[in-house]
Design a protein around this motif. Sequence first.
Motif, mmCIF file in Angstrom:
data_model
loop_
_atom_site.group_PDB
_atom_site.id
_atom_site.type_symbol
_atom_site.label_atom_id
_atom_site.label_comp_id
_atom_site.label_asym_id
_atom_site.label_seq_id
_atom_site.Cartn_x
_atom_site.Cartn_y
_atom_site.Cartn_z
ATOM 1 N N ALA A 281 0.607 -1.266 0.099
ATOM 2 C CA ALA A 281 0.101 0.159 -0.049
ATOM 3 C C ALA A 281 0.844 1.255 -0.070
ATOM 4 O O ALA A 281 0.209 2.418 -0.816
ATOM 5 C CB ALA A 281 -0.682 0.002 0.976
ATOM 6 N N LEU B 112 2.349 2.058 -3.489
ATOM 7 C CA LEU B 112 1.826 1.940 -4.228
ATOM 8 C C LEU B 112 1.348 3.687 -3.978
ATOM 9 O O LEU B 112 0.865 4.344 -5.277
ATOM 10 C CB LEU B 112 0.270 1.272 -4.159
ATOM 11 C CG LEU B 112 -1.413 0.889 -5.636
ATOM 12 C CD1 LEU B 112 -0.957 -0.015 -5.965
ATOM 13 C CD2 LEU B 112 -2.050 1.534 -5.366
ATOM 14 N N LYS B 113 0.364 4.102 -3.040
ATOM 15 C CA LYS B 113 0.489 5.457 -2.473
ATOM 16 C C LYS B 113 2.177 6.252 -3.070
ATOM 17 O O LYS B 113 1.213 6.911 -3.011
ATOM 18 C CB LYS B 113 0.226 5.520 -1.059
ATOM 19 C CG LYS B 113 -1.109 5.053 -1.313
ATOM 20 C CD LYS B 113 -1.589 5.421 0.533
ATOM 21 C CE LYS B 113 -1.438 4.429 1.595
ATOM 22 N NZ LYS B 113 -2.430 4.730 3.293
ATOM 23 N N VAL C 121 -5.938 -5.214 -10.649
ATOM 24 C CA VAL C 121 -5.830 -4.938 -9.254
ATOM 25 C C VAL C 121 -5.186 -4.135 -9.212
ATOM 26 O O VAL C 121 -5.238 -2.732 -8.048
ATOM 27 C CB VAL C 121 -5.518 -5.949 -8.288
ATOM 28 C CG1 VAL C 121 -5.082 -6.291 -7.009
ATOM 29 C CG2 VAL C 121 -7.123 -7.331 -8.542
ATOM 30 N N ALA D 179 -6.149 -0.758 -10.366
ATOM 31 C CA ALA D 179 -7.986 -0.275 -9.185
ATOM 32 C C ALA D 179 -7.729 0.958 -8.315
ATOM 33 O O ALA D 179 -7.752 1.447 -7.720
ATOM 34 C CB ALA D 179 -8.925 -1.371 -9.122
ATOM 35 N N LEU D 180 -6.032 -0.247 -7.373
ATOM 36 C CA LEU D 180 -5.865 0.606 -6.251
ATOM 37 C C LEU D 180 -5.373 1.977 -6.142
ATOM 38 O O LEU D 180 -5.261 2.145 -5.531
ATOM 39 C CB LEU D 180 -5.207 -0.718 -5.700
ATOM 40 C CG LEU D 180 -5.685 -2.106 -5.059
ATOM 41 C CD1 LEU D 180 -4.571 -2.870 -3.998
ATOM 42 C CD2 LEU D 180 -6.406 -1.295 -4.022
ATOM 43 N N ALA E 100 -6.130 4.259 -8.918
ATOM 44 C CA ALA E 100 -7.092 4.961 -8.863
ATOM 45 C C ALA E 100 -7.656 5.379 -8.299
ATOM 46 O O ALA E 100 -8.076 6.669 -8.291
ATOM 47 C CB ALA E 100 -7.716 4.306 -10.253
ATOM 48 N N MET E 101 -7.667 4.361 -6.865
ATOM 49 C CA MET E 101 -8.046 4.966 -5.739
ATOM 50 C C MET E 101 -7.238 5.286 -5.066
ATOM 51 O O MET E 101 -7.826 6.661 -4.297
ATOM 52 C CB MET E 101 -9.392 3.209 -4.680
ATOM 53 C CG MET E 101 -9.740 2.585 -5.411
ATOM 54 S SD MET E 101 -9.705 1.350 -3.981
ATOM 55 C CE MET E 101 -10.839 -0.187 -4.942
ATOM 56 N N ASN F 276 -7.147 9.468 -6.620
ATOM 57 C CA ASN F 276 -9.032 10.461 -6.358
ATOM 58 C C ASN F 276 -8.284 10.926 -5.041
ATOM 59 O O ASN F 276 -8.892 11.506 -4.826
ATOM 60 C CB ASN F 276 -9.918 8.855 -6.278
ATOM 61 C CG ASN F 276 -10.209 8.832 -7.925
ATOM 62 O OD1 ASN F 276 -10.075 9.660 -8.485
ATOM 63 N ND2 ASN F 276 -10.551 7.551 -8.177
ATOM 64 N N ASP F 277 -8.237 9.919 -4.325
ATOM 65 C CA ASP F 277 -7.810 10.446 -3.013
ATOM 66 C C ASP F 277 -7.171 11.658 -2.617
ATOM 67 O O ASP F 277 -7.089 12.339 -2.253
ATOM 68 C CB ASP F 277 -7.654 9.369 -1.922
ATOM 69 C CG ASP F 277 -8.226 8.686 -1.371
ATOM 70 O OD1 ASP F 277 -9.579 8.570 -1.998
ATOM 71 O OD2 ASP F 277 -7.937 7.948 -0.730
ATOM 72 N N ALA G 16 -9.298 9.565 -11.974
ATOM 73 C CA ALA G 16 -8.366 9.130 -12.553
ATOM 74 C C ALA G 16 -9.322 8.089 -12.503
ATOM 75 O O ALA G 16 -10.006 6.861 -12.189
ATOM 76 C CB ALA G 16 -7.205 8.543 -11.535
ATOM 77 N N ILE G 17 -8.947 7.066 -14.052
ATOM 78 C CA ILE G 17 -9.709 5.529 -14.154
ATOM 79 C C ILE G 17 -8.948 4.788 -14.791
ATOM 80 O O ILE G 17 -8.449 4.905 -15.315
ATOM 81 C CB ILE G 17 -10.455 6.129 -15.105
ATOM 82 C CG1 ILE G 17 -10.159 6.566 -16.213
ATOM 83 C CG2 ILE G 17 -12.198 6.909 -14.758
ATOM 84 C CD1 ILE G 17 -11.258 5.835 -17.635
ATOM 85 N N SER G 18 -9.367 3.507 -14.364
ATOM 86 C CA SER G 18 -8.464 2.572 -14.450
ATOM 87 C C SER G 18 -8.937 1.772 -15.881
ATOM 88 O O SER G 18 -10.637 1.329 -16.038
ATOM 89 C CB SER G 18 -8.095 1.284 -13.348
ATOM 90 O OG SER G 18 -9.438 0.763 -12.686
ATOM 91 N N VAL H 91 -5.551 1.342 0.862
ATOM 92 C CA VAL H 91 -4.947 2.375 0.035
ATOM 93 C C VAL H 91 -5.488 3.599 -0.144
ATOM 94 O O VAL H 91 -5.337 4.583 0.166
ATOM 95 C CB VAL H 91 -5.196 1.524 -1.218
ATOM 96 C CG1 VAL H 91 -4.292 3.277 -2.332
ATOM 97 C CG2 VAL H 91 -4.081 0.802 -1.714
ATOM 98 N N ARG I 131 -16.211 3.160 -8.912
ATOM 99 C CA ARG I 131 -16.000 3.037 -10.203
ATOM 100 C C ARG I 131 -14.308 1.359 -9.998
ATOM 101 O O ARG I 131 -14.811 0.383 -10.619
ATOM 102 C CB ARG I 131 -15.762 3.887 -11.069
ATOM 103 C CG ARG I 131 -15.269 3.596 -12.170
ATOM 104 C CD ARG I 131 -14.851 4.077 -13.518
ATOM 105 N NE ARG I 131 -14.460 3.261 -14.582
ATOM 106 C CZ ARG I 131 -13.412 2.914 -14.840
ATOM 107 N NH1 ARG I 131 -12.848 2.363 -13.979
ATOM 108 N NH2 ARG I 131 -13.598 2.757 -16.187
ATOM 109 N N GLU I 132 -13.727 1.626 -9.038
ATOM 110 C CA GLU I 132 -12.534 1.682 -9.120
ATOM 111 C C GLU I 132 -12.424 0.042 -8.340
ATOM 112 O O GLU I 132 -12.003 -0.980 -8.315
ATOM 113 C CB GLU I 132 -11.188 2.088 -8.480
ATOM 114 C CG GLU I 132 -11.267 3.433 -9.767
ATOM 115 C CD GLU I 132 -11.046 2.670 -10.914
ATOM 116 O OE1 GLU I 132 -10.098 1.778 -11.139
ATOM 117 O OE2 GLU I 132 -11.167 3.555 -11.858
ATOM 118 N N LEU J 246 -11.992 -3.572 -9.554
ATOM 119 C CA LEU J 246 -10.623 -4.587 -8.224
ATOM 120 C C LEU J 246 -11.664 -6.232 -8.151
ATOM 121 O O LEU J 246 -11.248 -6.509 -8.242
ATOM 122 C CB LEU J 246 -10.912 -3.807 -7.036
ATOM 123 C CG LEU J 246 -9.956 -3.632 -5.847
ATOM 124 C CD1 LEU J 246 -8.028 -4.271 -5.733
ATOM 125 C CD2 LEU J 246 -9.849 -3.506 -4.618
#
Lengths: 414, 414
Positions: free
Chosen positions: A11, A14-15, A71, A74-75, A77-78, A81-82, A87-89, B52, B59-60, B64
Amino acid sequence: MKFGGTSVADAERLKRAAKRIVEKREAGHRVVAVLSARGKETDRLIADAFEVSPSPDPREMDMLLSTGERVSCALCAMAINDLGHRAISLTGSQAGIVTDTSHTKARILDVRADRITSALDDDNIVLVAGFQGVSTAKDVTTLGRGGSDTTAVALAAAVGADVCEIYTDVAGVFSADPRIVPDARKLNVVSFDEMLEMSASGAGVLQLRSVEYARNHGVRIHCRSSFDDQPGTIVVSEEDTVENPLITAVTHSTGEARVTLLGLPDHPGIAGRVTTTLAEANVNIDMIIQNEPVTADAKADMSFTIPREDLDTAKDALAALAAEHGIEIRTDESMGKVSIVGAGMKSHPGVAAKVFTTLGEHEINIEMISTSPIRISCVVPGDKVPDAVRALHSAFELSGPDTIRPEQPFGEFA
Amino acid sequence: MKFGGTSVADAERLKRAAKRIVEKREAGHRVVAVLSARGKETDRLIADAFEVSPSPDPREMDMLLSTGERVSCALCAMAINDLGHRAISLTGSQAGIVTDTSHTKARILDVRADRITSALDDDNIVLVAGFQGVSTAKDVTTLGRGGSDTTAVALAAAVGADVCEIYTDVAGVFSADPRIVPDARKLNVVSFDEMLEMSASGAGVLQLRSVEYARNHGVRIHCRSSFDDQPGTIVVSEEDTVENPLITAVTHSTGEARVTLLGLPDHPGIAGRVTTTLAEANVNIDMIIQNEPVTADAKADMSFTIPREDLDTAKDALAALAAEHGIEIRTDESMGKVSIVGAGMKSHPGVAAKVFTTLGEHEINIEMISTSPIRISCVVPGDKVPDAVRALHSAFELSGPDTIRPEQPFGEFA
């Protein structure tokens, strides 16, 4: 931007990748990022498959493995967004990566990037699952190991990106493997042709097919560390490199096996049958040597090198031919290869002689030799590879600060 | 055939499911199988997301979570191929499941089953990833928890299947939860309406939406164990059930919370504002009671029950309204609900009286009551739920061998 598996493994990393992507966006760029599967995820999925089946169906293997990159995207993109950005995957299929139907090793036929460009136009950061596409039969395909590099380069070409940044766990491309040569130099610039030869002869940093694709489509690659902001190595066409050093790098591999066929009957076509048999078994021959028979009724010998993991396949494939003609098969699993690569080599004779002399001075036997206009490779005993790399790196004076080449005028990378 | 997460949790179970699918094929049937994600895979992916991001983008989240079912299907297809049959796995999108754009709780708009039917025509076993579809905006969507049941029913309707078999870790639908009532009876047949009421009032074996979909499209469901070959429970339309027993089953839930609003001002619309506020916060009210004020200037009280996991959301949503009108909010998190369901209830008065008498004899306080033509539900203290279930199951004589209803003429299930 392309991030490898280690750059999104947990995590926190990824961040960090998400932050890096956002910084690029905030600097005014439009960003498409390609992500690999996290850490050991692909290995885990492969293990799951072999737990269920001894020979997993390739189509289903692709369906299985393609989930790993989804996976990651998607993670990520989350996380983006934060950070206040949109973002879109997209899966490989959604990103328009159309491949042939060769499951587990598909080749890209076309990139229909409309969905990416319209998402960019809507001010999105676009994340694309690497390593995968959709076949002309509408099945999920994968591009083979390391395929995410190829995804990144193909998308960079399709959207006309200024640069394709490959983020990895090393700082760039080095004059030799720093684990073997501690004072190896980070290269600021290499040409496509040099990079191709280096990738093909053991440099693991960029996948061979991605470099080929980049050369064919003129995509500038910037290979750099995901852990710091230092510029890495730029891979560009030869006319964009300011000068061509004699030798750019020493590369090596330790995963070679040698197969020797003793007593080949001397009739036309026998060597052709050997190589055809191996090709049909999907075994790639690297180097090959054949000793001509001395007299008319004598028999010939033939040696070749192949990747060690293909040795059993090769022996099985050749068994019938060997029995038919009374050929003896000998194998040596402990071979290595050391290569020097440099675009300047073309105009400088005497490089090969220096290689042979240097290895000889270090009492390293050269078993086989192959060359290209910008590469000389020698098969040596596997345990001699580190010595050979250090000897050649030193003989061609490749150590030193990474300012031997003048800095390149590459805007943000300068 | 639909297999839940526990039926594909490890390699051994997954191979057992594959064998079961192959047996069905070898008995001459054409088979479409819907699979859920393996064991705790969905929970693991959700945990990854929250590691995360504190509030993952819906959507994400769908991108996932949809990977879990794809992994199950790919692995199962490999296992079936090893058994000498041809199987292909399809994503929800490839299977033609078109949904609206409500990410994480999408509703199926259409099933375009051409690819499934042509794969069946080519003599394939078709495996479809449950719980997911593709939205009209071409994004991956999921149908919400338990959505794989709905996928299975929707596909059964689309391909005109003879039956939709739902394989689970229980033997079928029981007259009560066997963990509470050890001599609960397995039901051979229940009607759609009964099953709907049971699913809505706590029977976990079939997801409510899937039963609704089956009723609306006339899909016969067979709910049965994935661990043995015994027939389970058939869910069919009422005209196909041979007789209607007075009471079919006792269901319960222990996850209820009660919210009481004290001192509601007696002006029109205040109750409406409470329910609207909760609806906007996506909190579903189950039962509701309002005490009329005795005098003109008095204030009213209002109580309602909601799922316990929505309690914090409800309190947050009502806070402003409560402050504005001086309403006191009291909550009780430990409520439960017990229900009796039976299509025969419609024509037999006196059932409600027997329920209240029975609970009274066991000194179980009834806090709230709601009814439908074929169901009576009572909110009781949470710790009294097991007693209440046993008392009602016994009072209505629901125990006994599962042959109280005559066997149904259902071919292979008879």
